[in-house]
Design an enzyme around this catalytic site. Structure first.
Site, mmCIF file in Angstrom:
data_model
loop_
_atom_site.group_PDB
_atom_site.id
_atom_site.type_symbol
_atom_site.label_atom_id
_atom_site.label_comp_id
_atom_site.label_asym_id
_atom_site.label_seq_id
_atom_site.Cartn_x
_atom_site.Cartn_y
_atom_site.Cartn_z
ATOM 1 C CB THR A 62 -0.940 0.025 1.218
ATOM 2 O OG1 THR A 62 -0.161 -0.066 2.415
ATOM 3 C CG2 THR A 62 -1.927 -1.132 1.167
ATOM 4 N N GLY A 63 2.158 1.133 0.023
ATOM 5 C CA GLY A 63 3.037 2.297 0.039
ATOM 6 C C GLY A 63 3.316 2.823 -1.345
ATOM 7 C CB ILE A 64 5.058 5.897 -2.508
ATOM 8 C CG1 ILE A 64 5.299 6.580 -3.853
ATOM 9 C CG2 ILE A 64 6.352 5.768 -1.725
ATOM 10 C CD1 ILE A 64 5.814 7.992 -3.734
ATOM 11 N NE ARG A 70 1.492 -1.726 9.890
ATOM 12 C CZ ARG A 70 1.717 -0.622 10.584
ATOM 13 N NH1 ARG A 70 1.692 -0.663 11.906
ATOM 14 N NH2 ARG A 70 1.945 0.523 9.968
ATOM 15 N NE ARG A 71 -4.081 0.658 8.499
ATOM 16 C CZ ARG A 71 -3.039 0.828 9.312
ATOM 17 N NH1 ARG A 71 -2.935 0.074 10.407
ATOM 18 N NH2 ARG A 71 -2.114 1.736 9.067
ATOM 19 C CG ASP A 91 2.599 -6.019 12.743
ATOM 20 O OD1 ASP A 91 3.739 -5.869 12.260
ATOM 21 O OD2 ASP A 91 2.217 -5.410 13.759
ATOM 22 C CB THR A 100 7.380 -2.281 4.138
ATOM 23 O OG1 THR A 100 6.611 -1.601 5.122
ATOM 24 C CG2 THR A 100 8.006 -3.535 4.752
ATOM 25 C CE LYS A 109 16.796 7.247 5.987
ATOM 26 N NZ LYS A 109 15.766 7.578 4.979
ATOM 27 C CE1 TYR A 169 16.491 2.901 4.435
ATOM 28 C CE2 TYR A 169 18.125 4.163 3.232
ATOM 29 C CZ TYR A 169 16.825 3.974 3.643
ATOM 30 O OH TYR A 169 15.861 4.870 3.252
ATOM 31 C CG MET A 180 6.456 8.231 4.926
ATOM 32 S SD MET A 180 7.000 9.565 6.023
ATOM 33 C CE MET A 180 6.819 8.779 7.609
#
Length: 357
Positions: free
Chosen positions: A12-14, A35-36, A49, A72, A112, A143, A178
């Site tokens: 579900t993230g970018i 998680r969702r 999770d 993630t 980073k 990382y 984010m």
């Protein structure tokens, strides 16, 4: 040929959302773990999770995953805690996957790698452009922990692997804060609605220096390419659009796009977190006026995250010659990354109309 079945972790993230959609369009069977999990066309949702080892094992039992893409992370109050939590997530993942099917694992980290963790940002004094061969910056960095766990499990199970290191990500992702593109779209929309000037919140260094960005869809294409092309596995690759820009020009272009007056940086940064303090009710009113789909601004914008990128006092440019030398020639105009995103956000009523609104 064995059918490719992907598990996108963080679907579900970018990064994960764009990757999952791209792989589905490319003919993969795609499981999306979150998680969702969202109800996304063509992606088979998997809910878990990763910090819960037993739940993760149950959720992934018997899935015939051939390629896993780890997209993630979880934020904690210190880098030592980041190392512990994120390391546990990846260990639990590998402990739950069926090694009889698994052939490849990919990890997404970021710049980073070269700048150091939030606690030691820029302390490495790494020369730009950043190259994949650069030594690690001293001090804790989750990382590095994730990369070490990836390599450990690749060796244990006989997997091929890739690590991808994007810079600031721009792309569409509902419910993911984010994302500098969405954050700046929300900021510009508020400036337009309230008659404010679009004031650059960051440092003089970022205003004047060359920099680069990563379009999330370009990253998705590179991840598939690296995972399946001959000779591209077992490598780390920087991932950026392939152009460079200065914020002093792009900021004016963003202002023009929204019909706003712009202002450059002060001698000291004026963070968005400071500029937008107490703006929640204003956004809620804008959402009601324009029929926007989200009235809670904290679910759209992450001021601190964009402040971190724009407030750096170190030039950030990534070398992508390695990726090109291996055969990945895709590129993206960074202005189009922003403007196409802005248009989509307006079309889907995430921000108010831009043109004539």
């Amino acid at each position: 040929m064995q059918k490719r079945t992907a598990l996108v972790v963080g679907a579900t993230g970018i990064v994960g959302g764009n990757l999952a959609a791209y792989l589905v369009a490319s003919g993969w069977t795609v499981y999306g773990l979150a998680r969702r999990p969202a109800d996304t066309g063509g992606v088979i949702p998997v809910q878990s999770d990763l910090l819960d080892a037993d739940a993760t094992a149950a959720a992934l039992a018997d899935l015939p995953v051939t390629h896993v893409f780890f997209c993630t992370w979880t934020a904690r109050d210190s880098e030592a805690e980041n190392e512990k939590a994120n390391g546990a997530m990846m260990r639990n993942l590998f402990g739950a996957l069926d090694e009889n099917h698994l052939r490849h694992a990919s990890l997404v980290t970021g710049t980073k790698q070269y700048l150091g963790s939030f606690e030691a940002y820029g302390s490495g004094n790494v020369e730009t452009p950043f190259r994949e061969s650069a030594e690690r910056v001293p001090g804790p960095n989750f990382y590095y922990v994730l990369e070490d766990i990836l390599l450990e499990n690749a060796k244990r199970y006989g997997l091929s692997w890739n690590v991808h290191r994007p810079h600031t990500l721009i792309g569409y992702a509902r419910g993911n804060a984010m994302n500098m593109g969405v954050t700046l779209a929300v900021y510009a929309s508020i400036c337009k609605a309230t008659g404010r000037t679009l004031t650059f919140p960051g440092s003089q260094t970022q205003w004047n220096a060359l920099t680069d960005l990563t379009d999330a869809l370009l990253l998705a294409r590179q991840m598939e390419w690296a995972a399946i092309s001959p000779g591209t596995q077992n490598q780390a690759f920087n991932t950026v659009n392939g152009d460079v820009f200065r914020w002093r020009r792009l900021w004016q272009e963003i202002g023009d796009y929204f019909g706003l007056d712009v202002e450059g940086p002060s001698e000291t940064p004026q963070p968005l977190e400071q500029q937008m303090a107490g703006i929640e009710s204003t956004w809620a009113e804008m959402a009601e006026t324009h029929g926007l789909v989200e009235s809670y601004i904290d679910k759209l914008a992450s001021w601190w995250h964009s402040d971190g990128d724009l407030g750096r006092d170190q030039e950030c440019v990534n070398d992508i010659n390695k990726s090109r030398n291996f055969g990945f020639m895709d590129h993206r105009d960074t202005r189009s990354s922003f403007f196409d995103l802005f248009d989509r956000l307006a079309a889907e009523r995430i921000i108010p109309p831009i043109k004539g609104g």
